[in-house]
Every structure is written in C-alpha cells, then in structure tokens.
Design a protein around this motif. Structure first.
Motif, PDB file in Angstrom:
ATOM      1  N   UNK A  34      27.440 -16.103  11.420  1.00  0.00           N
ATOM      2  CA  UNK A  34      28.714 -16.676  10.988  1.00  0.00           C
ATOM      3  C   UNK A  34      28.510 -18.056  10.368  1.00  0.00           C
ATOM      4  N   UNK A  35      27.481 -18.151   9.549  1.00  0.00           N
ATOM      5  CA  UNK A  35      27.210 -19.352   8.768  1.00  0.00           C
ATOM      6  C   UNK A  35      27.065 -18.870   7.330  1.00  0.00           C
ATOM      7  N   UNK A  36      27.780 -19.529   6.415  1.00  0.00           N
ATOM      8  CA  UNK A  36      27.801 -19.037   5.034  1.00  0.00           C
ATOM      9  C   UNK A  36      26.434 -19.075   4.367  1.00  0.00           C
ATOM     10  N   UNK A  37      25.660 -20.128   4.596  1.00  0.00           N
ATOM     11  CA  UNK A  37      24.354 -20.215   3.952  1.00  0.00           C
ATOM     12  C   UNK A  37      23.424 -19.122   4.473  1.00  0.00           C
ATOM     13  N   UNK A  38      23.435 -18.891   5.791  1.00  0.00           N
ATOM     14  CA  UNK A  38      22.618 -17.829   6.376  1.00  0.00           C
ATOM     15  C   UNK A  38      23.082 -16.466   5.843  1.00  0.00           C
ATOM     16  N   UNK A  39      24.383 -16.265   5.756  1.00  0.00           N
ATOM     17  CA  UNK A  39      24.928 -15.027   5.194  1.00  0.00           C
ATOM     18  C   UNK A  39      24.462 -14.831   3.760  1.00  0.00           C
ATOM     19  N   UNK A  40      24.494 -15.908   2.971  1.00  0.00           N
ATOM     20  CA  UNK A  40      24.080 -15.810   1.571  1.00  0.00           C
ATOM     21  C   UNK A  40      22.609 -15.431   1.450  1.00  0.00           C
ATOM     22  N   UNK A  41      21.765 -15.939   2.351  1.00  0.00           N
ATOM     23  CA  UNK A  41      20.352 -15.548   2.326  1.00  0.00           C
ATOM     24  C   UNK A  41      20.227 -14.041   2.536  1.00  0.00           C
ATOM     25  N   UNK A  42      20.995 -13.490   3.491  1.00  0.00           N
ATOM     26  CA  UNK A  42      20.926 -12.058   3.745  1.00  0.00           C
ATOM     27  C   UNK A  42      21.536 -11.271   2.585  1.00  0.00           C
ATOM     28  N   UNK A  43      22.676 -11.712   2.097  1.00  0.00           N
ATOM     29  CA  UNK A  43      23.413 -10.988   1.063  1.00  0.00           C
ATOM     30  C   UNK A  43      22.731 -11.060  -0.300  1.00  0.00           C
ATOM     31  N   UNK A  44      22.269 -12.250  -0.670  1.00  0.00           N
ATOM     32  CA  UNK A  44      21.801 -12.479  -2.038  1.00  0.00           C
ATOM     33  C   UNK A  44      20.288 -12.581  -2.168  1.00  0.00           C
ATOM     34  N   UNK A  45      19.593 -12.821  -1.052  1.00  0.00           N
ATOM     35  CA  UNK A  45      18.166 -13.076  -1.153  1.00  0.00           C
ATOM     36  C   UNK A  45      17.278 -11.977  -0.611  1.00  0.00           C
ATOM     37  N   UNK A  46      17.657 -11.418   0.525  1.00  0.00           N
ATOM     38  CA  UNK A  46      16.779 -10.463   1.195  1.00  0.00           C
ATOM     39  C   UNK A  46      16.714  -9.138   0.455  1.00  0.00           C
ATOM     40  N   UNK A  96      37.205  -6.808   1.051  1.00  0.00           N
ATOM     41  CA  UNK A  96      36.558  -8.049   0.631  1.00  0.00           C
ATOM     42  C   UNK A  96      35.928  -8.705   1.864  1.00  0.00           C
ATOM     43  N   UNK A  97      34.887  -8.081   2.415  1.00  0.00           N
ATOM     44  CA  UNK A  97      34.305  -8.600   3.666  1.00  0.00           C
ATOM     45  C   UNK A  97      33.677  -9.973   3.477  1.00  0.00           C
ATOM     46  N   UNK A  98      33.843 -10.786   4.492  1.00  0.00           N
ATOM     47  CA  UNK A  98      33.311 -12.145   4.465  1.00  0.00           C
ATOM     48  C   UNK A  98      31.869 -12.185   4.967  1.00  0.00           C
ATOM     49  N   UNK A  99      31.529 -11.325   5.927  1.00  0.00           N
ATOM     50  CA  UNK A  99      30.235 -11.411   6.620  1.00  0.00           C
ATOM     51  C   UNK A  99      29.385 -10.174   6.362  1.00  0.00           C
ATOM     52  N   UNK A 100      28.120 -10.417   6.054  1.00  0.00           N
ATOM     53  CA  UNK A 100      27.170  -9.356   5.741  1.00  0.00           C
ATOM     54  C   UNK A 100      26.005  -9.403   6.723  1.00  0.00           C
ATOM     55  N   UNK A 101      25.264  -8.308   6.765  1.00  0.00           N
ATOM     56  CA  UNK A 101      24.070  -8.252   7.601  1.00  0.00           C
ATOM     57  C   UNK A 101      23.039  -7.356   6.948  1.00  0.00           C
ATOM     58  N   UNK A 138      20.344 -19.934  11.354  1.00  0.00           N
ATOM     59  CA  UNK A 138      19.785 -18.804  12.085  1.00  0.00           C
ATOM     60  C   UNK A 138      18.962 -17.894  11.180  1.00  0.00           C
ATOM     61  N   UNK A 139      19.122 -18.048   9.878  1.00  0.00           N
ATOM     62  CA  UNK A 139      18.361 -17.282   8.891  1.00  0.00           C
ATOM     63  C   UNK A 139      17.912 -18.267   7.828  1.00  0.00           C
TER      64      UNK A 139
END
Length: 154
Positions: A34-46, A96-101, A138-139
């Motif tokens: 539940x941190x936007x930067x960590x979410x972005x790493x998972x969503x856009x980077x991984x 329009x989900x806010x959180x990704x994994x 966390x990521x």
C-alpha cells in the motif's frame, strides 16, 4: 523473453509471511503493498523472470534470507476489494484498481541471513536503496552489481 533480467528486493515480516512459507507454497501473490512507489515498481517495472531478494523485516535479525523470482505480470490485488481484509481500500474500484501485485516463486533459501548491519558495512553497497537512511519501501530495485555482490557474501 526479450527484456533483460532485472533485480529487486521485497520485504516481508517473517511472522506474516516468511521465506519458509514461500518454500512450502512454491508460489504466492505478494499482496498488501500500500505504497504507491512500491506498487509502481511491481506494476510498471517487474517482468516475469526477474530475480528477487526475499528480505525479512521487523524481526530480531532483519536481512536477506532467500531468492525468489517474479512469476506473473502485475494484476489487481484482490484484497483491496475485500471489506474483511486489512488491506481493503474503499476508494479502489474494480474497473480502475489502485493496488497491484505480482506472484513470486521460491528459488532458494540462503545458507545464512545476510543482515542489514552487514549490508550497511559493505562499501560496494553504499548506494543501494536498502541501506540509505529513511528508505522504508517494501519493494525496491537492486542493481545487477549489487545483486552479484550480495550473492557473493553468502
């Protein structure tokens, strides 16, 4: 796979989900971020196949305890839609989900924990996000040179 392998570090409290839990399950959704930067790493980077250091946090000996691999592309974290979940987010909509994994799969448990203090004492890791003061993500990404150095510390 055309993309170059990337490297990451993902933190988990071992009493919530440990490297032994991942070993037992084989593969698991990395939910509850539940941190936007960590979410972005998972969503856009991984990318599927990226390597991950599994890090135990908030415990007697915080440190890197294992290696995992990204097993899926990012997808919506179902816990955000579950009112009974501690990760529920009433502001997140299914369309329009806010959180990704991502799912991660077990690769190996290290022979020993490479502790935070030891990581902080390594000059070669001075620029690593994990060892910089105030970084509580966390990521986070890990540079290839850092990845190789840390594996050599085992």
């Amino acid at each position: 796979m055309t993309a170059k392998t990337q490297y990451w570090l993902m933190k988990s409290e071992p009493d919530a989900f440990s490297i032994d839990d991942l070993k037992r399950k084989g593969q698991e959704a990395w939910d509850g971020v539940r941190n936007y930067q960590a979410r972005n790493f998972m969503r856009d980077g991984m990318q599927v196949g990226d390597k991950v250091f599994f890090y135990h946090s908030n415990c007697a000996e915080p440190g890197i305890v294992g290696v995992a691999e990204v097993a899926t592309d990012a997808y919506p974290d179902p816990s955000q839609f579950d009112p009974k979940s501690k990760y529920f987010d009433a502001a997140s909509a299914r369309d329009n989900p806010r959180w990704m994994l991502v799912d991660v799969k077990f690769v190996k448990k290290l022979k020993r924990t490479i502790g935070l203090k030891e990581l902080q004492s390594e000059p070669a890791l001075a620029e690593m996000a994990l060892v910089r003061k105030g970084n509580r993500l966390s990521v986070m990404p890990v540079e290839a040179t850092e990845w190789r150095h840390i594996l050599g510390m085992e």
